[in-house]
Design an enzyme around this catalytic site. Structure first.
Site, PDB file in Angstrom:
ATOM      1  N   GLY A 190       0.838  -1.205   0.000  1.00 29.82           N
ATOM      2  CA  GLY A 190       0.000   0.000   0.000  1.00 29.82           C
ATOM      3  C   GLY A 190       0.870   1.250   0.000  1.00 29.82           C
ATOM      4  O   GLY A 190       0.691   2.157  -0.811  1.00 29.82           O
ATOM      5  N   HIS A 191       1.849   1.279   0.901  1.00 31.30           N
ATOM      6  CA  HIS A 191       2.760   2.430   0.968  1.00 31.30           C
ATOM      7  C   HIS A 191       3.542   2.576  -0.345  1.00 31.30           C
ATOM      8  O   HIS A 191       3.729   3.685  -0.853  1.00 31.30           O
ATOM      9  CB  HIS A 191       3.766   2.253   2.109  1.00 31.30           C
TER      10      HIS A 191
ATOM     11  N   GLY B 237      -3.459   7.537   0.941  1.00 35.48           N
ATOM     12  CA  GLY B 237      -4.239   6.379   0.490  1.00 35.48           C
ATOM     13  C   GLY B 237      -5.724   6.542   0.788  1.00 35.48           C
ATOM     14  O   GLY B 237      -6.103   7.057   1.842  1.00 35.48           O
TER      15      GLY B 237
ATOM     16  N   ASP C 234      -7.572   5.204   4.189  1.00 31.02           N
ATOM     17  CA  ASP C 234      -7.936   5.998   5.363  1.00 31.02           C
ATOM     18  C   ASP C 234      -8.755   7.201   4.880  1.00 31.02           C
ATOM     19  O   ASP C 234      -8.277   8.334   4.825  1.00 31.02           O
ATOM     20  CB  ASP C 234      -6.673   6.430   6.104  1.00 31.02           C
TER      21      ASP C 234
ATOM     22  N   GLN D  42      -9.350  10.263   7.113  1.00 24.52           N
ATOM     23  CA  GLN D  42      -8.091  11.011   7.242  1.00 24.52           C
ATOM     24  C   GLN D  42      -7.904  11.918   6.022  1.00 24.52           C
ATOM     25  O   GLN D  42      -7.535  13.092   6.151  1.00 24.52           O
ATOM     26  CB  GLN D  42      -6.929  10.026   7.370  1.00 24.52           C
TER      27      GLN D  42
END
Ligand code: AMP
Length: 292
Positions: free
Chosen positions: A36-37, A147, A150, A153
């Site tokens: 993901g990162h 992403g 989240d 966020q």
């Protein structure tokens, strides 16, 4: 790849890069890097000549009973992953460098941060917004990639960027999933074997519910309730929320109004581990367009 721990050094480097007209993209993480990162880093590299990856487990966004101390910190492995993904600068400060003695100023988030994650984790989004603003001041990016995993966020940070006139473009990248649909997360490593088997049901339920809502949105409350009950019936699964929200305000909404703005969000607890996920709501027309 250069590793930097000193905030002043980071700031000097990024100011130098700006003087040389380099376009800077930042990807902010808490480490324990995963696909993901890395997908965010790839997006950043597409957009900018210089990519800064930050790794910082931010004490200000953890509650007193949360996992700050046991959060995984495999720094050497992270650094190797960052390097092979093509990161130019890895910025990994220590907490006392980010919050030196006497630190007392914070960002206060508003209504977008009050519900769902904000309600379950008091102070969390103030902590996130504060550290994101600080990391932006230290890395001086033109753009920052976050992403969609989240989603609240993202909504909180977009609101902060707008409200505080921060000159940083926010880009969002899609959720990266395991083969069985579970959103990749640094916290998935806390799951036991049996919990790991149950975990994909959150995404499965979200996609099935979104499909049902696209068929008939009038009785959406009953559809959400049935989905919640089905999840809650699984052993050890606690449903914290399952709701349709406006993706910008995070106010609960009905799917009829503007499906393009809606997200179906969910959070469950499996033992001590929280799982978050979300899917967009599809309108019937969108489905048909896709087929056509
Ligand atoms: P974290 O290290 O969990 O704070 O996450 C750092 C960044 O990576 C945030 O912008 C997250 O939304 C993003 N991220 C985490 N997991 C995923 C994923 N599975 N797919 C895409 N982005 C992700």
């Amino acid at each position: 790849m250069q590793i930097i721990t000193d905030p002043t050094a980071m700031q000097r480097i990024s100011e130098d890069l700006r003087m040389k007209h380099q376009l800077i993209a930042v990807v902010m993480t808490m480490g324990a890097l995963h696909e993901g990162h890395i997908s965010l880093v790839r997006e950043a590299k597409k957009q900018a000549g210089t990519v800064i990856l930050t790794i910082f487990v931010n004490p200000a966004q953890f509650g007193p009973s949360e996992d700050f101390h046991r959060y995984p910190r495999p720094f050497d492995k992270d650094a190797a992953m960052a390097k092979s993904a093509g990161v130019d600068y890895l910025f990994a400060p220590e907490p006392d460098q980010v919050y030196p003695e006497g630190f007392q100023t914070s960002v206060i988030t508003g209504s977008v941060a009050e519900r769902f994650e904000g309600a379950l984790r008091p102070g969390h989004f103030n902590g996130v917004a504060t550290v994101v603003l600080k990391l932006m001041m230290l890395t001086r990016p033109h753009l920052a990639v976050f992403g969609q995993k989240d989603a609240q966020q993202l909504a909180v940070l977009r609101t902060m960027v707008r409200d505080l006139n921060l000159n940083v473009r926010i880009l969002e990248a899609p959720v990266i999933r395991e083969q069985d649909g579970l959103a990749v997360s640094s916290r998935n490593m806390y799951l036991s074997t049996s919990q790991r088997e149950l975990a994909p049901h959150l995404y499965k339920t979200l996609t099935e519910t979104a499909a049902r809502l696209a068929e008939s949105s009038e009785d959406y409350r009953a559809i959400l309730e049935t989905s919640k009950e089905r999840l809650a019936a699984m052993p050890g699964m606690n449903v914290e929320y399952l709701a349709i929200v406006d993706r910008e305000t995070f106010i609960e909404t009905s799917p009829g109004t503007d499906p393009g703005r809606c997200l179906l969000i969910g959070a469950v607890r499996l033992g001590g581990t929280r799982l978050l996920d979300n899917v967009p709501l599809l309108s019937r027309e969108t489905d048909e367009d896709a087929v056509a």
